[in-house]
Design a protein around this motif. Structure first.
Motif, short mmCIF file in Angstrom:
data_model
loop_
_atom_site.label_atom_id
_atom_site.label_comp_id
_atom_site.label_asym_id
_atom_site.label_seq_id
_atom_site.Cartn_x
_atom_site.Cartn_y
_atom_site.Cartn_z
N LEU A 1 0.86 -1.19 0.00
CA LEU A 1 0.00 0.00 0.00
C LEU A 1 0.89 1.23 0.00
CD1 LEU A 1 -2.66 -1.16 2.63
CD2 LEU A 1 -2.74 -1.37 0.13
N HIS A 2 1.02 1.85 -1.15
CA HIS A 2 2.01 2.91 -1.33
C HIS A 2 1.50 4.26 -0.82
CE1 HIS A 2 3.64 0.38 -4.92
NE2 HIS A 2 3.94 -0.14 -3.74
N ASN A 3 2.45 5.04 -0.31
CA ASN A 3 2.18 6.43 0.05
C ASN A 3 2.86 7.34 -0.96
OD1 ASN A 3 2.20 5.08 3.06
ND2 ASN A 3 0.74 6.74 2.85
N TYR A 4 2.16 8.38 -1.35
CA TYR A 4 2.72 9.32 -2.32
C TYR A 4 2.97 10.69 -1.71
CZ TYR A 4 1.13 5.69 -5.52
OH TYR A 4 0.94 4.49 -6.14
N LEU A 5 2.51 10.88 -0.48
CA LEU A 5 2.69 12.16 0.20
C LEU A 5 3.28 11.90 1.59
CD1 LEU A 5 -0.73 13.85 -0.69
CD2 LEU A 5 1.50 14.32 -1.72
N GLY B 1 -7.57 4.34 16.80
CA GLY B 1 -7.26 5.62 17.43
C GLY B 1 -6.51 6.53 16.48
N PHE B 2 -5.52 5.97 15.76
CA PHE B 2 -4.80 6.74 14.74
C PHE B 2 -5.77 7.27 13.68
CE2 PHE B 2 -0.44 4.43 15.22
CZ PHE B 2 -0.18 5.17 16.35
N ALA B 3 -6.68 6.38 13.25
CA ALA B 3 -7.62 6.75 12.18
C ALA B 3 -8.55 7.87 12.63
CB ALA B 3 -8.43 5.53 11.76
N ILE B 4 -9.01 7.80 13.88
CA ILE B 4 -9.90 8.83 14.41
C ILE B 4 -9.18 10.17 14.45
CG2 ILE B 4 -11.05 9.63 16.52
CD1 ILE B 4 -11.80 6.67 17.03
N ALA B 5 -7.94 10.17 14.95
CA ALA B 5 -7.17 11.42 15.02
C ALA B 5 -6.95 12.01 13.63
CB ALA B 5 -5.83 11.16 15.71
N ALA B 6 -6.59 11.15 12.67
CA ALA B 6 -6.36 11.62 11.30
C ALA B 6 -7.63 12.17 10.68
CB ALA B 6 -5.80 10.49 10.45
N ALA B 7 -8.75 11.51 10.95
CA ALA B 7 -10.02 11.93 10.36
C ALA B 7 -10.49 13.27 10.93
CB ALA B 7 -11.09 10.86 10.60
N VAL B 8 -10.25 13.48 12.23
CA VAL B 8 -10.64 14.75 12.85
C VAL B 8 -9.89 15.91 12.18
CG1 VAL B 8 -10.49 16.13 14.96
CG2 VAL B 8 -11.32 13.78 15.06
N VAL B 9 -8.58 15.70 11.95
CA VAL B 9 -7.78 16.72 11.29
C VAL B 9 -8.22 16.91 9.84
CG1 VAL B 9 -5.45 17.36 10.54
CG2 VAL B 9 -5.79 16.34 12.79
N ALA B 10 -8.44 15.78 9.15
CA ALA B 10 -8.83 15.85 7.74
C ALA B 10 -10.16 16.56 7.57
CB ALA B 10 -8.91 14.44 7.15
N HIS C 1 1.45 10.62 5.59
CA HIS C 1 0.16 10.04 5.21
C HIS C 1 0.09 8.55 5.51
CE1 HIS C 1 -0.78 13.84 3.42
NE2 HIS C 1 -1.91 13.39 2.89
N ARG C 2 0.98 8.06 6.36
CA ARG C 2 0.89 6.67 6.83
C ARG C 2 1.03 6.65 8.34
NH1 ARG C 2 1.46 1.49 5.07
NH2 ARG C 2 2.00 2.18 2.97
N LEU C 3 0.13 5.92 8.98
CA LEU C 3 0.17 5.78 10.43
C LEU C 3 0.14 4.30 10.77
CD1 LEU C 3 -2.47 8.52 11.36
CD2 LEU C 3 0.01 8.71 11.65
N ASP C 4 1.18 3.82 11.44
CA ASP C 4 1.18 2.45 11.92
C ASP C 4 2.09 2.34 13.14
OD1 ASP C 4 3.87 2.07 11.04
OD2 ASP C 4 3.20 1.43 9.07
N ALA C 5 2.19 1.16 13.70
CA ALA C 5 2.93 0.97 14.94
C ALA C 5 4.44 0.92 14.72
CB ALA C 5 2.47 -0.30 15.64
N GLY C 6 4.87 0.85 13.46
CA GLY C 6 6.31 0.80 13.19
C GLY C 6 6.96 -0.43 13.78
#
Length: 233
Positions: A127-131, A149-158, A134-139
């Motif tokens: 799953l490629h990122n171009y920007l 939780g990551f998705a909720i935070a990203a969506a609030v900002v978006a 724009h990727r959130l994971d546990a690393g």
């Protein structure tokens, strides 16, 4: 090696290693290992000066070295293997096939949240990122339960800054189990999140046949009503 405000206490380094040490304390320079270059000063100031110098005299690793050639060959080999796996039509689908089809539909500017074991690991290559950012994971921590939780935070900002941007949360079934109830939060605040759950029976090898048959009595398992979630558990 480029060290910033670190104490060099590891001695198992190659004798050919060269060190550049930056430190605010003069007494720490060369305290453990003699650096090839010792830079005394504030980290921010030193790094800004280094970046300025690098921009004036850009250096690029030669593309005709043996190491670079070997790396390119390995990249091509991995890409071919991945392509073959992605085009398989076996049932159930393997991860590469799943991500291949998901990737075809993802907007290039979407935020990708990836959580799970194989889901996150293989997702990083498929799953490629171009920007940037724009990727959130546990690393490398491999933590479970952080995806939604990551998705909720990203969506609030978006939603506030770029309403058209999509947040796509790709979860393994076990990872989803850690924080699946956050779907209620997502629905309550009407957040623009797409959740994809890759079910590879990661939760203790999945369900036994009898339990699965009982669940099937509820109806189409891809569209179970929220009011029935409690009865399943």
């Amino acid at each position: 090696m480029f060290l910033v405000n670190l104490r060099i206490c590891v001695i198992d380094w190659s004798a050919a290693s060269l060190w550049i040490q930056v430190d605010l304390c003069a007494e720490e320079l060369g305290n453990n290992v003699r650096p090839a270059v010792a830079l005394l000063g504030d980290v921010n100031s030193v790094v800004e000066q280094l970046l300025s110098a690098l921009k004036q005299n850009m250096w690029k690793y030669p593309s005709d070295t043996e190491w670079w050639s070997m790396l390119k060959e390995k990249i091509q080999s991995n890409e071919q293997t991945t392509k073959e796996l992605a085009l398989q039509s076996s049932v159930p689908m393997n991860y590469y096939t799943v991500f291949h089809h998901v990737r075809e539909l993802l907007p290039k500017d979407c935020v990708i949240v990836s959580e799970g074991a194989n889901t996150m690991d293989i997702g990083r290559t498929m799953l490629h990122n171009y920007l940037p950012r724009h990727r959130l994971d546990a690393g490398t921590f491999g933590t479970m339960g952080v995806g939604l939780g990551f998705a909720i935070a990203a969506a609030v900002v978006a939603r506030e800054e770029d309403p058209a941007k999509r947040v796509v949360c790709v979860e393994g079934d076990s990872a989803f189990g850690f924080s699946g109830m956050e779907v209620e939060t997502i629905c309550r605040y009407n957040l623009p999140i797409i959740i994809i759950v890759v079910n590879n029976n990661g939760i203790y090898s999945g369900l036994d046949k009898d339990t699965w048959k009982e669940m099937e009595k509820i109806g189409d398992l891809t569209s179970v009503k929220c009011s029935l979630v409690g009865s399943i558990c």
